[in-house]
Design a protein around this motif. Structure first.
Motif, mmCIF file in Angstrom:
data_model
loop_
_atom_site.group_PDB
_atom_site.id
_atom_site.type_symbol
_atom_site.label_atom_id
_atom_site.label_comp_id
_atom_site.label_asym_id
_atom_site.label_seq_id
_atom_site.Cartn_x
_atom_site.Cartn_y
_atom_site.Cartn_z
ATOM 1 N N ALA A 1 -10.898 -25.098 49.852
ATOM 2 C CA ALA A 1 -10.123 -24.909 50.402
ATOM 3 C C ALA A 1 -9.915 -24.608 52.374
ATOM 4 O O ALA A 1 -9.088 -24.825 52.873
ATOM 5 N N ALA A 2 -11.203 -24.609 52.111
ATOM 6 C CA ALA A 2 -11.209 -24.581 53.791
ATOM 7 C C ALA A 2 -11.088 -25.573 54.355
ATOM 8 O O ALA A 2 -10.349 -25.987 55.584
ATOM 9 N N ILE A 3 -10.757 -27.199 54.479
ATOM 10 C CA ILE A 3 -10.710 -28.469 54.647
ATOM 11 C C ILE A 3 -9.337 -28.460 54.717
ATOM 12 O O ILE A 3 -8.328 -28.786 55.270
ATOM 13 N N GLY A 4 -8.489 -27.593 53.308
ATOM 14 C CA GLY A 4 -7.113 -27.869 53.636
ATOM 15 C C GLY A 4 -6.478 -29.719 53.425
ATOM 16 O O GLY A 4 -6.938 -30.519 52.570
ATOM 17 N N LYS A 5 -5.271 -30.104 54.470
ATOM 18 C CA LYS A 5 -4.707 -31.390 54.639
ATOM 19 C C LYS A 5 -5.153 -32.098 55.194
ATOM 20 O O LYS A 5 -4.859 -33.166 55.877
ATOM 21 N N ARG A 6 -6.519 -31.373 55.986
ATOM 22 C CA ARG A 6 -6.874 -31.922 57.105
ATOM 23 C C ARG A 6 -8.128 -33.562 57.267
ATOM 24 O O ARG A 6 -7.555 -34.325 57.395
ATOM 25 N N ALA A 7 -7.825 -33.605 55.487
ATOM 26 C CA ALA A 7 -8.773 -34.644 54.859
ATOM 27 C C ALA A 7 -8.184 -35.495 53.338
ATOM 28 O O ALA A 7 -7.899 -34.707 53.303
ATOM 29 N N VAL A 8 -8.348 -36.508 53.266
ATOM 30 C CA VAL A 8 -7.503 -37.267 52.469
ATOM 31 C C VAL A 8 -8.377 -38.437 52.458
ATOM 32 O O VAL A 8 -8.743 -39.321 53.244
ATOM 33 N N GLU B 1 -4.901 -38.521 47.946
ATOM 34 C CA GLU B 1 -5.839 -37.282 46.967
ATOM 35 C C GLU B 1 -5.890 -36.033 48.227
ATOM 36 O O GLU B 1 -6.879 -36.529 49.487
ATOM 37 N N PHE B 2 -6.029 -34.790 48.393
ATOM 38 C CA PHE B 2 -6.367 -34.275 48.685
ATOM 39 C C PHE B 2 -7.137 -32.991 48.322
ATOM 40 O O PHE B 2 -7.988 -33.324 46.747
ATOM 41 N N PRO B 3 -8.110 -32.814 48.903
ATOM 42 C CA PRO B 3 -9.257 -31.706 48.303
ATOM 43 C C PRO B 3 -9.212 -30.116 48.133
ATOM 44 O O PRO B 3 -10.166 -29.307 47.491
ATOM 45 N N ASN B 4 -8.196 -30.088 47.377
ATOM 46 C CA ASN B 4 -7.576 -28.789 47.350
ATOM 47 C C ASN B 4 -8.008 -28.583 45.537
ATOM 48 O O ASN B 4 -7.634 -29.920 44.117
ATOM 49 N N LEU B 5 -8.858 -27.759 45.051
ATOM 50 C CA LEU B 5 -9.220 -28.169 43.419
ATOM 51 C C LEU B 5 -8.816 -26.557 42.538
ATOM 52 O O LEU B 5 -8.520 -25.477 43.337
ATOM 53 N N TYR B 6 -8.633 -26.694 41.565
ATOM 54 C CA TYR B 6 -8.504 -25.301 40.805
ATOM 55 C C TYR B 6 -9.841 -25.681 39.510
ATOM 56 O O TYR B 6 -10.003 -26.541 39.066
ATOM 57 N N ALA B 7 -10.280 -24.688 40.168
ATOM 58 C CA ALA B 7 -11.768 -24.236 38.623
ATOM 59 C C ALA B 7 -11.787 -22.952 38.338
ATOM 60 O O ALA B 7 -11.279 -22.026 38.630
ATOM 61 N N PRO C 1 -0.249 -23.439 55.581
ATOM 62 C CA PRO C 1 0.177 -24.155 54.193
ATOM 63 C C PRO C 1 -1.323 -24.197 53.229
ATOM 64 O O PRO C 1 -1.223 -25.051 52.165
ATOM 65 N N ASP C 2 -2.090 -23.671 54.172
ATOM 66 C CA ASP C 2 -4.003 -24.094 53.375
ATOM 67 C C ASP C 2 -4.208 -22.638 52.830
ATOM 68 O O ASP C 2 -4.122 -21.678 53.519
ATOM 69 N N GLY C 3 -4.754 -22.457 51.215
ATOM 70 C CA GLY C 3 -5.115 -21.150 51.361
ATOM 71 C C GLY C 3 -5.831 -21.098 49.396
ATOM 72 O O GLY C 3 -5.550 -22.555 49.070
ATOM 73 N N LEU C 4 -6.256 -20.177 49.217
ATOM 74 C CA LEU C 4 -6.969 -20.037 48.451
ATOM 75 C C LEU C 4 -6.738 -18.990 47.924
ATOM 76 O O LEU C 4 -6.091 -17.873 47.618
ATOM 77 N N ILE C 5 -6.292 -18.754 45.898
ATOM 78 C CA ILE C 5 -5.699 -17.805 44.999
ATOM 79 C C ILE C 5 -6.865 -17.807 44.358
ATOM 80 O O ILE C 5 -7.975 -18.700 43.673
ATOM 81 N N VAL C 6 -7.253 -16.398 44.194
ATOM 82 C CA VAL C 6 -8.594 -16.249 43.370
ATOM 83 C C VAL C 6 -8.485 -15.205 42.509
ATOM 84 O O VAL C 6 -7.753 -13.905 42.091
ATOM 85 N N TRP C 7 -8.311 -15.313 41.621
ATOM 86 C CA TRP C 7 -8.158 -14.335 39.280
ATOM 87 C C TRP C 7 -9.696 -14.571 39.106
ATOM 88 O O TRP C 7 -10.169 -15.016 38.482
ATOM 89 N N ASP C 8 -10.272 -12.780 39.631
ATOM 90 C CA ASP C 8 -11.283 -12.676 38.656
ATOM 91 C C ASP C 8 -11.136 -13.036 37.083
ATOM 92 O O ASP C 8 -12.350 -13.150 36.876
ATOM 93 N N GLU C 9 -9.841 -12.396 36.421
ATOM 94 C CA GLU C 9 -10.100 -12.758 35.336
ATOM 95 C C GLU C 9 -8.552 -13.654 35.006
ATOM 96 O O GLU C 9 -6.944 -12.738 34.670
ATOM 97 N N VAL C 10 -8.562 -14.136 34.486
ATOM 98 C CA VAL C 10 -7.007 -15.605 34.455
ATOM 99 C C VAL C 10 -6.492 -14.554 33.468
ATOM 100 O O VAL C 10 -5.572 -14.738 33.716
ATOM 101 N N ALA D 1 2.003 -27.884 51.843
ATOM 102 C CA ALA D 1 0.549 -27.287 51.287
ATOM 103 C C ALA D 1 -0.504 -27.241 50.405
ATOM 104 O O ALA D 1 -0.177 -28.662 50.023
ATOM 105 N N ALA D 2 -1.805 -26.820 50.428
ATOM 106 C CA ALA D 2 -2.670 -27.909 50.084
ATOM 107 C C ALA D 2 -3.651 -26.238 49.097
ATOM 108 O O ALA D 2 -3.867 -25.525 50.414
ATOM 109 N N VAL D 3 -3.515 -25.380 47.805
ATOM 110 C CA VAL D 3 -3.607 -24.482 47.378
ATOM 111 C C VAL D 3 -5.266 -24.894 46.559
ATOM 112 O O VAL D 3 -5.039 -25.683 45.684
ATOM 113 N N SER D 4 -6.049 -24.142 46.771
ATOM 114 C CA SER D 4 -6.190 -24.235 45.645
ATOM 115 C C SER D 4 -7.216 -23.176 44.730
ATOM 116 O O SER D 4 -6.116 -21.738 45.445
#
Length: 160
Positions: free
Chosen positions: A25-32, A40-46, A95-104, A149-152
């Motif tokens: 999320a911190a890197i966003g689309k500044r690295a590829v 491939e960009f470092p946006n991750l869903y975990a 356009p860089d962001g992080l979504i946080v869900w404690d209980e999906v 947009a690069a969202v994790s």
């Protein structure tokens, strides 16, 4: 890793996974990473999955968010209760962001109702990296355009 694991006793894998998502999320689309014809960009869903209470998923996620804020990157946190338009508004500004869900499961319930219309396609579209971007219409704001947009996303859930 020591800094993150000291206050919350949980699986080291949970801390590592949250750290990787925060880093993406911190890197966003500044690295590829060039992979053939794709980028491939470092946006991750975990998702952290473990028994309720004993695995300390929420505490681990909250610690990761505090670490992000201490690092001065709290501005990439996206609304955690949202409509697709509110996420589009936030991403149009940054356009860089992080979504946080404690209980999906709570968010899946939210997405299945009228209020959640548009969220699932928005999240999958952002993750799939549509190079043309997208726009959404809001009655109060008009058209909102989101480009690059690069969202994790990091979430917790029980195995049930």
């Amino acid at each position: 890793m020591r800094y993150a694991s000291a206050p919350v006793v949980t699986s080291p894998d949970f801390h590592l996974l949250c750290g990787l998502v925060l880093l993406g999320a911190a890197i966003g689309k500044r690295a590829v990473l060039q992979t053939g014809y794709d980028e491939e960009f470092p946006n991750l869903y975990a998702m952290l999955v473990g028994p309720s209470g004993a695995s300390h998923k929420t505490a681990t996620i909250n610690l990761a968010v505090r670490l992000l804020q201490v690092a001065g990157l709290g501005n990439i946190l996206l609304p955690d209760r949202f409509y697709s338009v509110s996420v589009s508004d936030a991403l149009a500004k940054n356009p860089d962001g992080l979504i946080v869900w404690d209980e999906v499961s709570q968010y899946f319930e939210h997405m299945s109702g009228i209020a959640g219309l548009g969220i699932r396609p928005l999240l999958t579209g952002i993750y799939g990296d549509n190079p043309a971007g997208f726009q959404e219409y809001s009655r109060t704001r008009g058209y909102v355009r989101v480009q690059d947009a690069a969202v994790s996303l990091v979430a917790g859930s029980t195995a049930d």
